[in-house]
Design a protein around this motif. Structure first.
Motif, short mmCIF file in Angstrom:
data_model
loop_
_atom_site.label_atom_id
_atom_site.label_comp_id
_atom_site.label_asym_id
_atom_site.label_seq_id
_atom_site.Cartn_x
_atom_site.Cartn_y
_atom_site.Cartn_z
N HIS A 162 0.82 -1.22 0.00
CA HIS A 162 0.00 0.00 0.00
C HIS A 162 0.85 1.27 0.00
O HIS A 162 0.33 2.37 -0.09
CB HIS A 162 -1.00 0.01 1.16
CG HIS A 162 -0.41 -0.28 2.50
ND1 HIS A 162 -0.74 -1.40 3.22
CD2 HIS A 162 0.47 0.41 3.26
CE1 HIS A 162 -0.10 -1.39 4.37
NE2 HIS A 162 0.65 -0.30 4.42
N GLU A 165 2.11 3.58 -4.88
CA GLU A 165 0.89 4.29 -5.27
C GLU A 165 0.28 3.75 -6.55
O GLU A 165 -0.94 3.61 -6.66
CB GLU A 165 1.19 5.79 -5.43
CG GLU A 165 -0.01 6.61 -5.83
CD GLU A 165 0.29 8.08 -5.95
OE1 GLU A 165 -0.67 8.86 -6.14
OE2 GLU A 165 1.47 8.47 -5.86
N ASP A 167 -0.93 1.18 -9.24
CA ASP A 167 -1.34 -0.23 -9.29
C ASP A 167 -0.50 -1.03 -10.27
O ASP A 167 -0.07 -2.15 -9.98
CB ASP A 167 -2.81 -0.34 -9.69
CG ASP A 167 -3.76 0.16 -8.62
OD1 ASP A 167 -3.29 0.63 -7.57
OD2 ASP A 167 -4.98 0.09 -8.83
N HIS A 194 -9.54 0.43 2.38
CA HIS A 194 -10.49 1.47 2.80
C HIS A 194 -11.93 0.96 2.79
O HIS A 194 -12.84 1.70 3.15
CB HIS A 194 -10.39 2.67 1.85
CG HIS A 194 -10.50 2.31 0.40
ND1 HIS A 194 -11.63 1.75 -0.16
CD2 HIS A 194 -9.60 2.39 -0.60
CE1 HIS A 194 -11.43 1.52 -1.43
NE2 HIS A 194 -10.20 1.90 -1.74
N GLY A 201 -10.73 7.71 5.05
CA GLY A 201 -9.44 7.79 4.37
C GLY A 201 -8.78 9.16 4.49
O GLY A 201 -7.58 9.26 4.73
N GLY A 205 -5.23 9.95 6.33
CA GLY A 205 -4.15 10.58 5.56
C GLY A 205 -3.60 11.81 6.25
O GLY A 205 -2.39 12.03 6.29
N HIS A 214 3.80 7.55 3.24
CA HIS A 214 2.40 7.77 2.88
C HIS A 214 1.89 6.54 2.15
O HIS A 214 2.59 5.97 1.32
CB HIS A 214 2.27 9.02 2.01
CG HIS A 214 2.81 10.25 2.67
ND1 HIS A 214 2.12 10.94 3.64
CD2 HIS A 214 4.00 10.88 2.54
CE1 HIS A 214 2.85 11.96 4.06
NE2 HIS A 214 4.00 11.94 3.41
N TRP A 216 -1.65 4.17 0.42
CA TRP A 216 -2.91 4.26 -0.31
C TRP A 216 -3.70 2.98 -0.08
O TRP A 216 -3.24 1.88 -0.45
CB TRP A 216 -2.64 4.44 -1.81
CG TRP A 216 -2.02 5.76 -2.12
CD1 TRP A 216 -2.65 6.89 -2.54
CD2 TRP A 216 -0.63 6.11 -2.02
NE1 TRP A 216 -1.76 7.93 -2.69
CE2 TRP A 216 -0.51 7.47 -2.37
CE3 TRP A 216 0.52 5.41 -1.63
CZ2 TRP A 216 0.71 8.15 -2.38
CZ3 TRP A 216 1.73 6.08 -1.64
CH2 TRP A 216 1.82 7.43 -2.00
N ARG A 218 -6.51 0.19 -0.73
CA ARG A 218 -7.12 -0.33 -1.95
C ARG A 218 -8.28 -1.24 -1.58
O ARG A 218 -8.35 -1.78 -0.48
CB ARG A 218 -6.10 -1.11 -2.78
CG ARG A 218 -5.01 -0.27 -3.43
CD ARG A 218 -4.13 -1.12 -4.32
NE ARG A 218 -3.18 -0.30 -5.07
CZ ARG A 218 -1.92 -0.06 -4.69
NH1 ARG A 218 -1.46 -0.57 -3.56
NH2 ARG A 218 -1.12 0.71 -5.43
#
Length: 268
Positions: A162, A165, A167, A194, A201, A205, A214, A216, A218
């Protein structure tokens, strides 16, 4: 809590660090005031964060134990974490005292702490790598000196994917890693999602904005797309408490509140 009058050289105490935040949530002592402040703010947003960290740690233990019983004797643990009680090298040794474990990370904070903590540990080593390029570990001369890639290897990507960033970049890295591993190798992974509470989210963040990392979250489909080159063993992609739970352990009432999906994939 770590003694802030002494710390490994070159460790920044002022910048919160995701590895030390996780250590705090697990009840560890290798964390500092800045880390604890972020962790407490996270608990305000996600009250289950401490439970989620412990369930994540427990899943890694169960997965490593499962693979050691399957005969795997080589483990590479990639990603931002500090060696803690019940970590990969200790769990593997319970079943397979001859197991070799390599920790690989590029975070100078983790590097400094881990080298101190592993200085007297047999059959475990720490090497520098970029967790955002997990496939590159197979080309590292220091790793190859310790790991025989002609034999099965278990690669642990615990809370790593994660942080990538894009995919497509994440999926491509795993395809390259898959190609570098011998048949019978495995991938152990966890990934923040999330899905249980998409609206949180933004708050999460903002909590992590002061840190050095940081991530992300999914959804399930996105994660499956990234790890799709590996064949997931039963029960597939699940929330961490649901992956082969110990029969004697209490069942999690709301496993989705761990906000973490996990699985073990096999390389044919």
């Amino acid at each position: 809590m770590a003694d802030e009058r002494w710390t490994p050289a070159d460790v920044d105490l002022a910048t919160p660090n995701t590895a030390r935040i996780y250590d705090y949530l697990l009840g560890g002592k290798d964390n500092y005031a800045a880390d604890r402040e972020v962790a407490e703010r996270l608990l305000d947003v996600i009250p289950e964060a401490r439970t989620a960290a412990r369930e994540n740690h427990a899943f890694i233990g169960r997965a490593v134990r499962f693979l050691a019983r399957e005969g795997v004797r080589q483990f590479i643990d990639i990603g931002s974490k500090l060696p803690a009680s019940g970590n990969v090298h200790e769990v593997a040794a319970e079943t397979a005292p001859d197991a070799t474990v390599v920790f690989a990370d590029g975070d100078p904070v983790v590097l400094a702490h881990a080298r101190a903590l592993l200085a007297r540990t047999r059959r475990a080593a720490f090497v520098r790598c970029d967790p955002l390029r997990p496939d590159a570990v197979a080309d590292d001369p220091e790793v190859r000196a310790l790991i025989d890639f002609e034999r099965p290897v278990a690669v642990v990507l615990d809370r790593v994917l994660h942080f990538i960033e894009d995919d497509d970049a994440a999926a491509a890295a795993l395809r390259r890693l898959h190609a570098a591993l011998a048949p019978g190798s495995h991938l152990v992974f966890t990934h923040i999602t999330h899905e249980p509470e998409p609206e949180s989210g933004g708050d999460v963040g903002r909590v992590f904005k002061p840190t050095s990392g940081h991530f992300w979250g999914r959804g399930r489909a996105g994660i499956l797309g990234i790890v799709g080159c590996f064949d997931l063993v039963e029960p597939g992609l699940t929330y961490t408490p649901e992956w082969r739970p110990d029969p004697s352990a209490p069942r999690a009432a709301h496993p989705e509140r761990t906000f973490t999906l996990a699985g073990v994939g096999r390389r044919r």
